[in-house]
Scaffold this motif. Sequence first.
Motif, mmCIF file in Angstrom:
data_model
loop_
_atom_site.group_PDB
_atom_site.id
_atom_site.type_symbol
_atom_site.label_atom_id
_atom_site.label_comp_id
_atom_site.label_asym_id
_atom_site.label_seq_id
_atom_site.Cartn_x
_atom_site.Cartn_y
_atom_site.Cartn_z
ATOM 1 N N SER A 29 0.835 -1.195 0.000
ATOM 2 C CA SER A 29 0.000 0.000 0.000
ATOM 3 C C SER A 29 0.868 1.243 0.000
ATOM 4 O O SER A 29 1.711 1.417 0.888
ATOM 5 C CB SER A 29 -0.924 0.013 1.221
ATOM 6 N N GLN A 30 0.697 2.061 -1.026
ATOM 7 C CA GLN A 30 1.377 3.349 -1.118
ATOM 8 C C GLN A 30 2.881 3.222 -0.874
ATOM 9 O O GLN A 30 3.486 3.985 -0.118
ATOM 10 C CB GLN A 30 0.734 4.345 -0.159
ATOM 11 N N GLY A 31 3.464 2.219 -1.517
ATOM 12 C CA GLY A 31 4.912 2.043 -1.470
ATOM 13 C C GLY A 31 5.444 1.314 -0.259
ATOM 14 O O GLY A 31 6.661 1.182 -0.104
ATOM 15 N N LYS A 32 4.560 0.796 0.608
ATOM 16 C CA LYS A 32 5.027 0.063 1.782
ATOM 17 C C LYS A 32 4.574 -1.394 1.702
ATOM 18 O O LYS A 32 3.403 -1.680 1.539
ATOM 19 C CB LYS A 32 4.507 0.700 3.068
ATOM 20 N N LEU A 33 5.542 -2.280 1.815
ATOM 21 C CA LEU A 33 5.291 -3.712 1.811
ATOM 22 C C LEU A 33 5.329 -4.235 3.241
ATOM 23 O O LEU A 33 6.261 -3.953 3.986
ATOM 24 C CB LEU A 33 6.353 -4.433 0.970
ATOM 25 N N HIS A 76 -6.376 1.533 6.503
ATOM 26 C CA HIS A 76 -6.592 2.056 5.162
ATOM 27 C C HIS A 76 -5.529 1.464 4.256
ATOM 28 O O HIS A 76 -4.347 1.447 4.603
ATOM 29 C CB HIS A 76 -6.486 3.588 5.220
ATOM 30 N N LEU A 77 -5.934 0.957 3.085
ATOM 31 C CA LEU A 77 -5.010 0.353 2.132
ATOM 32 C C LEU A 77 -5.354 0.841 0.734
ATOM 33 O O LEU A 77 -6.527 0.882 0.353
ATOM 34 C CB LEU A 77 -5.094 -1.172 2.220
ATOM 35 N N VAL A 78 -4.345 1.217 -0.037
ATOM 36 C CA VAL A 78 -4.531 1.639 -1.425
ATOM 37 C C VAL A 78 -3.781 0.671 -2.319
ATOM 38 O O VAL A 78 -2.570 0.449 -2.140
ATOM 39 C CB VAL A 78 -4.016 3.077 -1.663
ATOM 40 N N LYS A 131 -5.124 1.556 -7.573
ATOM 41 C CA LYS A 131 -5.948 2.763 -7.672
ATOM 42 C C LYS A 131 -7.304 2.632 -6.989
ATOM 43 O O LYS A 131 -8.234 3.371 -7.285
ATOM 44 C CB LYS A 131 -6.144 3.171 -9.141
ATOM 45 N N VAL A 132 -7.407 1.679 -6.067
ATOM 46 C CA VAL A 132 -8.615 1.532 -5.248
ATOM 47 C C VAL A 132 -8.224 1.737 -3.796
ATOM 48 O O VAL A 132 -7.252 1.145 -3.308
ATOM 49 C CB VAL A 132 -9.275 0.155 -5.428
ATOM 50 N N SER A 133 -8.964 2.586 -3.110
ATOM 51 C CA SER A 133 -8.731 2.873 -1.699
ATOM 52 C C SER A 133 -9.699 2.058 -0.860
ATOM 53 O O SER A 133 -10.924 2.184 -1.004
ATOM 54 C CB SER A 133 -8.929 4.371 -1.444
ATOM 55 N N PHE A 134 -9.147 1.219 0.009
ATOM 56 C CA PHE A 134 -9.954 0.332 0.850
ATOM 57 C C PHE A 134 -9.918 0.810 2.296
ATOM 58 O O PHE A 134 -8.835 1.009 2.867
ATOM 59 C CB PHE A 134 -9.430 -1.105 0.793
ATOM 60 N N ALA A 135 -11.078 0.993 2.898
ATOM 61 C CA ALA A 135 -11.182 1.167 4.347
ATOM 62 C C ALA A 135 -11.531 -0.192 4.935
ATOM 63 O O ALA A 135 -12.518 -0.828 4.529
ATOM 64 C CB ALA A 135 -12.249 2.190 4.700
ATOM 65 N N ILE A 136 -10.732 -0.666 5.879
ATOM 66 C CA ILE A 136 -10.895 -1.999 6.468
ATOM 67 C C ILE A 136 -11.310 -1.811 7.919
ATOM 68 O O ILE A 136 -10.527 -1.302 8.732
ATOM 69 C CB ILE A 136 -9.587 -2.797 6.369
ATOM 70 N N VAL A 137 -12.541 -2.186 8.243
ATOM 71 C CA VAL A 137 -13.081 -1.888 9.566
ATOM 72 C C VAL A 137 -13.633 -3.156 10.230
ATOM 73 O O VAL A 137 -13.835 -4.177 9.581
ATOM 74 C CB VAL A 137 -14.210 -0.831 9.495
ATOM 75 N N SER A 138 -13.867 -3.037 11.517
ATOM 76 C CA SER A 138 -14.543 -4.085 12.280
ATOM 77 C C SER A 138 -15.943 -3.610 12.633
ATOM 78 O O SER A 138 -16.104 -2.582 13.279
ATOM 79 C CB SER A 138 -13.785 -4.408 13.573
ATOM 80 N N ASP A 139 -16.949 -4.332 12.180
ATOM 81 C CA ASP A 139 -18.306 -3.981 12.587
ATOM 82 C C ASP A 139 -18.759 -4.824 13.779
ATOM 83 O O ASP A 139 -19.933 -4.923 14.073
ATOM 84 C CB ASP A 139 -19.293 -4.112 11.417
#
Length: 842
Positions: A260-264, A499-501, A504-512
Amino acid sequence: MTIKRRKFIQNLGLAVPMLASPFNPILAKEMVFTNLATSDLVNSPFKADFKKYNERVWIGSSFWAVPMEDWEIKNNRLEFSGVEKQSRLHILTHVLGENQGDFEFTGNLGLLEDKGKKGGVGFSVGIKDYTDPNSVKAACYFGKGISVGVNLEGDIYIDKKTEALPSGFDFGNISLQLKGHNKGGETQLELKATDAAGKNITLKNTVKGNLDGLVALENKGSEKGESTFWWEDIEFSGSKVQYKPDNSFGPILWAMYTLSQGKLKLTAQLPPVGVKDSQKVELQFLRNGKWIKDEKSQIDPVSFTSVFSIEDWNASEDIKYRLRYNIDKERHTYEGVIRKEPLDRPLTFGGLTCQHAMGFPYRPLVENLDKSNPDILYFSGDQLYEANGGYPIKRQPEDKAILNYLGKWYMFGWAFGDVLRNRPCICTPDDHDVYQGNLWGEGGEGITFEEWEKVRDAHGGLVQTPNFVNVVNKTQCGHMPEAYDQAPMKSNISTWYTHLVYGKVSFAIVSDRLFKSGPEMVRAGEGRIDHLTSPAKPGELESADLNFMGQRQLDFLNDWVADWEGANMKVLLSQTLFSNVGTHHGPEKEFLFGDLDSGGWPKSKRDKVVETIRKACAFHINGDQHLPFVVQYSINEPRDGGWTFCTPAISTGYPRWGQPDSVNVPFTDRPAHGLPNTGCYRDGFGNDNYIYAVGNPTDDFEEEFDRYQKAQKKASGYGIVIFDTTERTIKMEAFRFLANLDIESENNTYPGWPLTIQQSDNDGRRPIGYLPKLEVKSANQLLKIINDDTKELVHVMRIKGNTYRPSVYELGKYTLIIGEGATEKTISGIEITIDPKKTISV
């Protein structure tokens, strides 16, 4: 009638074998008992001297124990300390082939603990699963074999044939020798047992068949808690023994990574190695034809994970990686690929959820998933269930509970490791992952076992210890980007929403689940207060004190909808969908007005989340419900929200149906395809849900004995979503468990799929008017629309191309912020125009 959730007897029996090609790399690792190559026929003997191993729970890469935590190297020997009626330590790398021939299996062992002169010990041979007979993974958990051995009741046995042991036979130190001779469609077995004083007995028996498959050490009794035994050494040899090195599992079990955004970030999952074993894993990358060491990482002594984090990653090409680990004087490697990030084409996303062991190791689905070749995977929860592995959970003491979890978690990696090694994946735990049938986490509140027992799955809070829950978080989420807010929750439980990109898709990863209030906050009583067997009273499920996703995660979502760095589209990932669309539950197919184990309540707090993500035209992907749905949300009027795809369960345990037509629920706006149980329905929490498609199970699944056929009938499968970030379209597909992707067939997918929508369809509000048309010199600029009076963000999206006509939903003046960073421009005081030709050039 009370629904006895998740308490099903999964019938095992004769089945039709699944056929597939050995040229598929995933299947090739499953074809463990057939003769695929001449080299496999080398009669290589197997020897294990347990005195030479360091003390640890995990025995070695040539073995797999069930239950894992009940076998360990201790006191210079192998000890079994469990209580199950039958427990096996399988030899993975040496099997009985289908060829005719001889074999010999020997071992020296003794009594560890005498529990009332009950219990048996010996070997199990020819272990195969009837549903998937060529799978070593299936054999370990579902395989049936021929049991041979001795028991403290005074018998020697081969299968059902028994004979009395010599009088005074001493179990303190004995040897067992099993000889087998296969010829003419039957196998002659001869078992000799000898004690330390030289007393011995030999029993012979003939069984039908070639007797091919796995072999195992076996602790076998007639009831739980019988006597246990230790082993000093074993040897397995003969012309019928085939060496299958690819069957090994470990010591690097599998790896998961995100980019994500250059970080592995990458997590290597190891088994419970010992304190005298190496405590570091090395990561290497193949660059210019040479393996280059990047770093070494310490193994966490509780979760047995090793996490690597690398900044400034160049994602413009595929890069091979290699993990290295030394144990038992051998160097082991695990290889995979860090994929090139797909920035110049659509992103293919795989959505998976709910892995009941009934379908393990899910081979047809895993093969299809590999053919679908997703760029990124999402496992949305229930990567394990409490009964997975065929043995119960251990809730306490904490150390045993954690090992019990790890043994079940490893089944996930064994099943999906080969598709995970070459692509990024997102993984989020849900209720069953933390050993709860349902979970309302109350912000990380801990509850005692005594409190939880009163209403069990209807109680808010987490019943397992914080350390246990944190191990779950480390193993499943350690490879994901750092949590948005790393401050721990109550009871010092870690957070992982992030948050992960990618592509070109931005993902919000949440716990419901983790912040949500429990049913006892609004409903009194005993038993399943989370099930609405009659309509809820007005206001019964609403309160200002109730939490849906929690303020911390809502703050995160508000920041996320405005952050479009590197992204053209937005997607929310959660565990379950934000409505209640299932109508019937459980083995008795009982109708419920509502299930509080869903994201449909409390409605006011749920609406706030849907409103927030709608501002960014965010699509929603989830799982949990055990049947696939495509739904458009509603807030103030029908279909004014975004769309959600609830993906099929990988393997459905507890069944659900979405059949509102069968109980006369009113509907409107049925889609053009005319399928039943589709259209706009109001659920028991007051949400209007536009159901475009639903994939229901058949009603005859309990009659099915083949585990894979049963998974198919129970609506199992996986989802694929294709995000075209140039055209801004979202295509959804729901594949069945037994789909044949080598042919085009409607039977591969559930009715109503595939469906393609536009990105803009995820904001269903009807505009009250339009602002002047925007014409921007630079294409694909970010646009934010802010209400001048309330200062509220109304809408935010990356413009497709050079023109855009902004919608607004109430009268007033608005500020437009166009661009990002140094190119950002602000235009204030903009109002609705009735002139369709009016433009603003930027």
